[in-house]
Design a protein around this motif. Sequence first.
Motif, PDB file in Angstrom:
ATOM      1  N   GLN C   7       0.835  -1.196   0.000  1.00  0.00           N
ATOM      2  CA  GLN C   7       0.000   0.000   0.000  1.00  0.00           C
ATOM      3  C   GLN C   7       0.871   1.247   0.000  1.00  0.00           C
ATOM      4  N   LEU C   8       1.857   1.249   0.897  1.00  0.00           N
ATOM      5  CA  LEU C   8       2.753   2.392   0.989  1.00  0.00           C
ATOM      6  C   LEU C   8       4.167   1.878   0.799  1.00  0.00           C
ATOM      7  N   SER C   9       4.893   2.524  -0.087  1.00  0.00           N
ATOM      8  CA  SER C   9       6.231   2.051  -0.375  1.00  0.00           C
ATOM      9  C   SER C   9       7.204   3.216  -0.246  1.00  0.00           C
ATOM     10  N   VAL C  10       8.129   3.091   0.699  1.00  0.00           N
ATOM     11  CA  VAL C  10       9.081   4.167   0.963  1.00  0.00           C
ATOM     12  C   VAL C  10      10.456   3.707   0.512  1.00  0.00           C
ATOM     13  N   ARG C  11      11.108   4.497  -0.332  1.00  0.00           N
ATOM     14  CA  ARG C  11      12.416   4.104  -0.864  1.00  0.00           C
ATOM     15  C   ARG C  11      13.466   5.186  -0.630  1.00  0.00           C
ATOM     16  N   ASP C  12      14.517   4.849   0.098  1.00  0.00           N
ATOM     17  CA  ASP C  12      15.693   5.720   0.249  1.00  0.00           C
ATOM     18  C   ASP C  12      15.330   7.151   0.661  1.00  0.00           C
ATOM     19  N   LEU C  13      14.418   7.259   1.611  1.00  0.00           N
ATOM     20  CA  LEU C  13      13.961   8.581   2.022  1.00  0.00           C
ATOM     21  C   LEU C  13      15.058   9.283   2.829  1.00  0.00           C
ATOM     22  N   LEU C  14      15.375  10.520   2.413  1.00  0.00           N
ATOM     23  CA  LEU C  14      16.449  11.256   3.086  1.00  0.00           C
ATOM     24  C   LEU C  14      15.991  12.678   3.340  1.00  0.00           C
ATOM     25  N   ARG C  15      16.257  13.140   4.570  1.00  0.00           N
ATOM     26  CA  ARG C  15      15.948  14.531   4.866  1.00  0.00           C
ATOM     27  C   ARG C  15      16.914  15.032   5.941  1.00  0.00           C
ATOM     28  N   SER C  16      17.520  16.169   5.686  1.00  0.00           N
ATOM     29  CA  SER C  16      18.424  16.733   6.682  1.00  0.00           C
ATOM     30  C   SER C  16      17.998  18.154   7.008  1.00  0.00           C
ATOM     31  N   PHE C  17      18.373  18.600   8.208  1.00  0.00           N
ATOM     32  CA  PHE C  17      18.112  19.971   8.625  1.00  0.00           C
ATOM     33  C   PHE C  17      19.442  20.642   8.929  1.00  0.00           C
ATOM     34  N   GLY C  18      19.836  21.539   8.058  1.00  0.00           N
ATOM     35  CA  GLY C  18      21.062  22.283   8.289  1.00  0.00           C
ATOM     36  C   GLY C  18      22.238  21.408   8.673  1.00  0.00           C
ATOM     37  N   GLY C  19      22.470  20.339   7.903  1.00  0.00           N
ATOM     38  CA  GLY C  19      23.639  19.513   8.144  1.00  0.00           C
ATOM     39  C   GLY C  19      23.363  18.304   9.034  1.00  0.00           C
ATOM     40  N   ILE C  20      22.265  18.357   9.803  1.00  0.00           N
ATOM     41  CA  ILE C  20      21.948  17.192  10.638  1.00  0.00           C
ATOM     42  C   ILE C  20      20.975  16.309   9.873  1.00  0.00           C
ATOM     43  N   ILE C  21      21.379  15.050   9.683  1.00  0.00           N
ATOM     44  CA  ILE C  21      20.520  14.153   8.915  1.00  0.00           C
ATOM     45  C   ILE C  21      19.483  13.540   9.851  1.00  0.00           C
ATOM     46  N   PHE C  28      10.989   1.234   3.499  1.00  0.00           N
ATOM     47  CA  PHE C  28      10.137   0.158   4.008  1.00  0.00           C
ATOM     48  C   PHE C  28       8.864   0.099   3.191  1.00  0.00           C
ATOM     49  N   ASP C  29       8.172  -1.019   3.271  1.00  0.00           N
ATOM     50  CA  ASP C  29       6.895  -1.169   2.589  1.00  0.00           C
ATOM     51  C   ASP C  29       5.826  -1.490   3.616  1.00  0.00           C
ATOM     52  N   LEU C  30       4.659  -0.911   3.430  1.00  0.00           N
ATOM     53  CA  LEU C  30       3.535  -1.301   4.273  1.00  0.00           C
ATOM     54  C   LEU C  30       2.561  -2.065   3.396  1.00  0.00           C
ATOM     55  N   ALA C  31       2.291  -3.318   3.783  1.00  0.00           N
ATOM     56  CA  ALA C  31       1.289  -4.067   3.053  1.00  0.00           C
ATOM     57  C   ALA C  31      -0.076  -3.681   3.592  1.00  0.00           C
ATOM     58  N   ALA C  32      -1.109  -3.847   2.770  1.00  0.00           N
ATOM     59  CA  ALA C  32      -2.450  -3.522   3.223  1.00  0.00           C
ATOM     60  C   ALA C  32      -2.836  -4.473   4.348  1.00  0.00           C
ATOM     61  N   GLY C  33      -3.581  -3.934   5.316  1.00  0.00           N
ATOM     62  CA  GLY C  33      -4.140  -4.797   6.348  1.00  0.00           C
ATOM     63  C   GLY C  33      -3.387  -4.842   7.656  1.00  0.00           C
ATOM     64  N   HIS C  34      -2.644  -3.814   7.966  1.00  0.00           N
ATOM     65  CA  HIS C  34      -1.864  -3.879   9.211  1.00  0.00           C
ATOM     66  C   HIS C  34      -1.984  -2.619  10.053  1.00  0.00           C
ATOM     67  N   ILE C  35      -1.684  -2.800  11.337  1.00  0.00           N
ATOM     68  CA  ILE C  35      -1.384  -1.654  12.191  1.00  0.00           C
ATOM     69  C   ILE C  35       0.116  -1.698  12.423  1.00  0.00           C
ATOM     70  N   ASN C 229      16.518   4.374  14.733  1.00  0.00           N
ATOM     71  CA  ASN C 229      17.477   5.034  15.607  1.00  0.00           C
ATOM     72  C   ASN C 229      18.402   5.873  14.737  1.00  0.00           C
ATOM     73  N   ALA C 230      18.631   7.090  15.157  1.00  0.00           N
ATOM     74  CA  ALA C 230      19.503   8.008  14.436  1.00  0.00           C
ATOM     75  C   ALA C 230      19.167   8.060  12.939  1.00  0.00           C
ATOM     76  N   GLY C 231      17.874   8.094  12.643  1.00  0.00           N
ATOM     77  CA  GLY C 231      17.449   8.280  11.267  1.00  0.00           C
ATOM     78  C   GLY C 231      17.486   7.036  10.399  1.00  0.00           C
ATOM     79  N   ALA C 232      17.768   5.884  10.986  1.00  0.00           N
ATOM     80  CA  ALA C 232      17.827   4.669  10.167  1.00  0.00           C
ATOM     81  C   ALA C 232      16.984   3.565  10.802  1.00  0.00           C
ATOM     82  N   VAL C 233      16.530   2.621   9.961  1.00  0.00           N
ATOM     83  CA  VAL C 233      15.751   1.485  10.461  1.00  0.00           C
ATOM     84  C   VAL C 233      16.721   0.490  11.099  1.00  0.00           C
ATOM     85  N   ILE C 234      16.473   0.154  12.380  1.00  0.00           N
ATOM     86  CA  ILE C 234      17.369  -0.813  13.020  1.00  0.00           C
ATOM     87  C   ILE C 234      16.687  -2.145  13.261  1.00  0.00           C
ATOM     88  N   ALA C 235      15.382  -2.159  13.251  1.00  0.00           N
ATOM     89  CA  ALA C 235      14.677  -3.433  13.408  1.00  0.00           C
ATOM     90  C   ALA C 235      13.321  -3.311  12.767  1.00  0.00           C
TER      91      ALA C 235
END
Lengths: 282, 313, 259
Positions: C7-21, C28-35, C229-235
Motif C-alpha cells: 500500500q505504501l512504499s518508501v524508498r531511500d527517504l532522506l531529509r536533513s536539517f542544516g547539516g543534521i541528517i 520500508f513497505d507497508l502491506a495492506a491490512g496492518h497496524i 534510531n539516528a534516522g535509520a531502520v534498526i529493526a
Amino acid sequence: MLVQTLVIAATSSAYMMLLALGFTLIFGLMRIVNFAHGEFVMLGAYAVYVLTVPCGLNYFVAIPLAGLFAGLCGVVAERLIFRPFLGDELGAMITSLALAIILQGAVMIVFTVDQLSVPRPISGVLHFGSIYLPNDQIFVAGSSFLVVIAFHFLVHHTRLGLALRAVAQDTEIARAYGMAPSVILPLAFGIGCVLAGLAGALTVPLYAVNPFMGEAALLKAFIVVVLGGLGSLPGAMIAAVILGTTDAVISVWFSATMATLVSFVLVVIILIVKPSGLWGRA
Amino acid sequence: MIRRWSFVFSVATLIGYLLIPLLINQIFYTHLAILIGIHAILAVSVYLMLKIGQLSLAQAGFMGIGAYASALLTRDAGVPFELAFFLAGAIPALIAGVVGPLLMRTKGVHFVLLTFAFGEVIVLIFVEWTSLFGGNNGISAIPPASILGLQLIAPSSFLILTAILLSIILLCCHVAFAGDLGVVVEGLERNEALQSSLGVNALAYRCLIFSGSAFIAGLSGSLYAHYLSFISPEAFGFWTTVNALILNVIGGAQFLMGPFLGALLLAPLPEIFREWVHYQRVLYGVALLLLMRGLPQGFLGLILSRLGGRGNR
Amino acid sequence: MTSAVSQLSVRDLLRSFGGIIAVNNISFDLAAGHITGLIGPNGAGKTTVFNLLAGSLVPDSGTVQFEGQPINGLSASTIARRGIARCFQSATVFRNVTVREHIVRAGYLKAIGRPVDLLRRRRLADHKKAARDRAEELLDFLDLRHAADRDAATLAYGHQKILGVGMALATQPRLLLADEPAAGLNPVETTEMTELLRRVRYDRGIDILLVEHDLRLVMKLCDRIIALNAGAVIADGPPDVVRNDEAFITAYLGADHAS
C-alpha cells in the motif's frame, strides 16, 4: 575606479553590518521584530547633532556618547514597553511600530521636520597614484569594522556573550550560567540599540539628519537580516558583505534605486530556494 | 442576540456615516467623511490579511498601484471611470496573485518583512520610473469620477459613491466569511497544519485572500486619486499601511466593523487638528501602546463585552 | 510481510536539517491490512518520517508511493485527498463549534480544497449532505454521541484526542497516520484509544501507521513494528521479533539509560 568601488563596498557593508547585527540580535534573543530599529539609528544621529552643534562637543567624543544614549533608550524601551510581549511576535511587532511613531513624533516636535546637518569633521582625500579615496568614507568603514570586531569579541569571548548565546537557545540554560533573563534581555536590547545608534552617529556627516531617516535604515537592516537568516549573527555579517558589495557596485555603475531593486530581487530568489535565509534555522 | 445587535449597529453606523455629513451639508464634514471611507477601505484590506493571521505591509503599495492605474487610464488612455475603477482593483489583485505564491511560502515574521520590502519596491518604482509615473512630482489633473456619464464633482456625490462602495465591500466580506470561506479562513488562522491534513490547499486560500485584499486596497487607491485629483508616491509608503493597521487595532482587529470604527475615530484627527500633527503622532503611538497592553480587542471589543457577550468573532 | 501490492512504499527517504541528517535513506513497505508502529528514542526521526509521508516536509531525496502512485513532494492537502489522513494531538480548530460540527466540517473540507471549489455549489451541497450522514455514524463509532452538541473546546483531553481520530476518519482515508495517539492520556483513556484504533483497523478496514512512545501500547496494538534510531531502520518485524532484536535492545535501553 575599482579601488573606489571597493571602498564604497566596504563602507556600505560595514554600515549594513552595524544595522543588521543589532536587529538580528534582538530578534534572535527575544523574537521581536523591532520596527523602531531605524528610529534608534535616528536617535544616534540626532544625539551627535545635539552634542556637536549646540553643545560644541568634539565629533569623535560625541560618537560613543550617541551610541550609549541610543543603548540607554533601548534598555528603557525593553523594560517599559516590550516586556509584556515576550513570545507574542505580532504583538511585539505592533508595539515596536508604536514606539517608532512615538520617537518620530517626539523628534518632529523638538527638531521640526527640517533637515539638519553636522559639519564634516574629516575632509580631504587619500591618494595613491591615480586613486583617490575620501577620508570620511575610510573613517566610517574603519570605525564600523572596529565596532563589529568589538561586538564579535563581546559575543564570543565574554561571560555576557556566552549568556547571550545561551538565552538564544534556551532561557533555562542561561539561568544555569547565573544570569537571569530579566537582566540579559534588556542588556541585549540595549546592545542592539547601541549598534544602531553608532550606525547613525558614524554616518551623520555623510547623510543629512531628519525624522524620516529611520525608514531607509530599517529597510537595509531588513533585507540583510532576511537574507542572512533572522536571528543569525554570522548570517547577518555575511549577508551584509554580499548586499553591501552588490549595492556599491550597482550604485556606482547604475543608480542607487537600481541597487535597492536588485538586492530585493536577490533576497526574494534566495528565500524561494531557502525560505529561512542563508544561515537561518529551519 | 449579539450577532443581531452587531448587525443593526453596523447598518446604523453606515447610514449615519452617510447621512450626517449630507445633513450638515458643509464641505469640511463631507471631506472628512470621504477620507474616513477611503482609509476604512484600505484598513479592511489589512483586516483581510489579519483574518488569516498574517500582516501584510504591502497594502499601501497596492493602493498606490490602484491609484496610479486608475489615474493614468482615465487621464491618458481615455478609459471610462467605471472600467478604470474595476481595473484599479484587478491590476493589484493580479500582481498579488503572481507574487503571492512566492511571498506566501513564508509566514509570520518573514512574510511581514517580505511584504515590507515589496511595498518599498512599489514606491521606488513610482519614484524612479518618471516617464510613466511622474517621479516625486506624481500625477496631477486626474479627471473626477463619473458614473454613467454623471460627473461626481460635488463632494457630497463623491461621498455617496464612497459610502456605497464601503458598504458593498463590508457586505461582501461579511457574506463570504459567514459561509464556507469563513470556515476555511478560521481554520487557516487557528491550525493550518490540521486544515491541510483535511485536504485544504492552504497556500491557494492564503493567496486568494492576499489577492482579494490587494483588490480592495486598489479600489481605495482609485477613490483617493479621483477625489484629490493629485497623487504622489509618498502617500503609498510604509506608514500608510501602518496607519491602516492602527485603525484595525484601535477599532478591534477581530471584527469586520473594527477597521471602519477605527477610521471613524482616527481618520478625522489630522484634518481637525492640523497644527498639532506632530503631537498627534506621539498621541497615536501612545494610544496604540496602551491599547495593545490594556484593550487588545480594540474599542469594538470593549463595546461588545459591555453588551454582555464574549468577543464574538 | 509479503503481499502482492504494497500500500505504501518508501524508498531511500532522506531529509536533513542544516547539516543534521534526521532521516537517513530509510526504506520500508507497508502491506495492506496492518497496524504498524514506528518507534524509536527521541530524535530517532519518527516525527520527521511522519511529516515526510504526510507532505508537511519535502524529502531531500527518495520516493514515497501510495497505492502505486508517487506522492513524495506533493502538498499535504493533495496527499490528504489521495487517502492518507493524519490525526493531530489536538483537533479543536474552530471557535464555538460543536463536536458534531467539527466532524462534519472535517468531512467536507476536502470538497472545498481549492478556492475554485467554492463555486461548485451543487457538488459542495452533496458533499456536505454526505459529511453530515457520516458524522452521525462516526459519533456512534467514536462513542461521542453524548457530547455531540458540546463546544469541542470544552471536551476533556482524552475526548479531544478521540475527536481528532474522528476528524481524520471523516475524510474517509485508507491509511491513517496517528501521531502519538496515547500521549498525555491516563491509563483508562489509553485503553479506550487502543480499542478505538483496533476497531478502526478491523471494523473499518483502515490501515494505521502510528508513532508512539508508549511501548506497551505499541506491542499490544501493532502487528508490525519498525524501530528507528539516528534516522535509520534498526529493526523491522512482528512485535515478538523486534522485542528480542539485539540492535533494538541496545538502541532503546541504551538511549533510555543515557537520558
